[in-house]
Write an enzyme that holds these catalytic residues in place. Structure first.
Site, short mmCIF file in Angstrom:
data_model
loop_
_atom_site.label_atom_id
_atom_site.label_comp_id
_atom_site.label_asym_id
_atom_site.label_seq_id
_atom_site.Cartn_x
_atom_site.Cartn_y
_atom_site.Cartn_z
CB SER A 62 -25.47 74.47 51.66
OG SER A 62 -24.39 74.88 50.87
N1 SAH Z 1 -24.28 77.98 48.62
C1 SAH Z 1 -24.47 77.14 47.48
C2 SAH Z 1 -23.46 76.03 47.53
C3 SAH Z 1 -23.01 75.64 46.21
S1 SAH Z 1 -21.80 74.37 46.16
C4 SAH Z 1 -25.88 76.61 47.48
O1 SAH Z 1 -26.48 76.51 48.56
O2 SAH Z 1 -26.39 76.25 46.44
C5 SAH Z 1 -20.33 75.29 45.86
C6 SAH Z 1 -20.26 76.02 44.54
O3 SAH Z 1 -18.94 76.57 44.46
C7 SAH Z 1 -20.43 75.15 43.30
O4 SAH Z 1 -21.47 75.65 42.53
C8 SAH Z 1 -19.09 75.28 42.57
O5 SAH Z 1 -19.20 75.29 41.17
C9 SAH Z 1 -18.59 76.61 43.09
N2 SAH Z 1 -17.14 76.79 42.94
C10 SAH Z 1 -16.14 75.88 43.08
N3 SAH Z 1 -14.93 76.44 42.87
C11 SAH Z 1 -15.17 77.76 42.58
C12 SAH Z 1 -14.32 78.86 42.27
N4 SAH Z 1 -12.99 78.74 42.19
N5 SAH Z 1 -14.90 80.06 42.04
C13 SAH Z 1 -16.25 80.22 42.11
N6 SAH Z 1 -17.11 79.21 42.40
C14 SAH Z 1 -16.57 77.99 42.64
#
Ligand code: SAH
Length: 213
Positions: A62
């Site tokens: 993010s």
């Molecule tokens: N806060 C993180 C954002 C990652 S993007 C950062 O700054 O790096 C969102 C993440 O949510 C992705 O890695 C994706 O794989 C995960 N995600 C999507 N669906 C999910 C689910 N059902 N359970 C757990 N994680 C999930």
């Protein structure tokens, strides 16, 4: 770290302040966390730009402003137990872990979690517990939580998840669908559940939450 990186980081912190982030604790957590270790090496020169970046598997780390905003809106206390859904790179997890007692974080893509865990180790963050799973319905065994943060977009927050929060607890999540508008919402749990407070914060763009079947 080179002086250039330090200077870029100082500029980023200043711009977050000018964008309205006022919590000293949140800004210091960002200042003391090297974002470059959470992103692919070939993109590390963008580490202190205020933008989301690809981390592989069609996912993104993010934007620092959104990380700071979500962290600030959670009004974290040093005793809090927090659940995060969507570990991704682990950057948001690391920031939160510096401000609370314990963070539980769930990520569905195991290789991302492996990378994130190696970053936590490098930074000697020992109050983070992880699992590879679909986090849609939370982590019942470890509940109740003081705060829940969801870092992938979903059309609505499942009631099972809100029941894992203490009274007075908060959940922050991007609500909406991937093609349309997503609004960052902060829900505060009241003792009479029908009186939960829903606050709209701003429009955002997150990758979608994906269910395992
Ligand atoms: N806060 C993180 C954002 C990652 S993007 C950062 O700054 O790096 C969102 C993440 O949510 C992705 O890695 C994706 O794989 C995960 N995600 C999507 N669906 C999910 C689910 N059902 N359970 C757990 N994680 C999930």
């Amino acid at each position: 770290m080179t002086n250039i990186k330090e200077e870029e980081k100082a500029n980023l912190i200043m711009s977050l302040r000018s964008m309205g982030i006022i919590s000293h604790d949140v800004l210091s957590a960002l200042e003391s966390t090297p974002r470059e270790i959470f992103i692919p090496k070939h993109l590390s020169h963008y580490a202190y730009e205020n933008r989301a970046l690809p981390i592989g598997f069609n996912q993104t780390i993010s934007q620092p402003y959104i990380v700071a905003l979500m962290t600030e809106k959670l009004s974290l206390n040093s005793n809090d137990i927090v659940l995060e859904i969507g570990t991704g790179s682990g950057y948001q997890t690391a920031i939160i872990s510096k401000l609370v007692r314990k963070v539980y974080t769930i990520e569905r893509i195991n290789p991302l979690l492996v990378e994130a865990k190696s970053c936590f180790k490098k930074l000697k963050l020992t109050n983070i517990v992880t699992k590879t799973d679909d986090g849609f319905t939370g982590w019942l065994n470890m509940s109740p939580f003081d705060k829940i943060i969801i870092t992938c977009s979903l059309s609505s927050v499942h009631e099972d998840l809100l029941f894992q929060l203490k009274v007075g607890g908060k959940c922050i999540a991007p609500i909406g669908n991937n093609s349309g508008k997503q609004i960052l919402k902060c829900i505060t749990i009241s003792n009479k559940r029908e009186k939960d407070n829903w606050e709209d914060i701003c429009e955002v763009k997150f990758v979608p939450l994906i269910r395992n079947n």
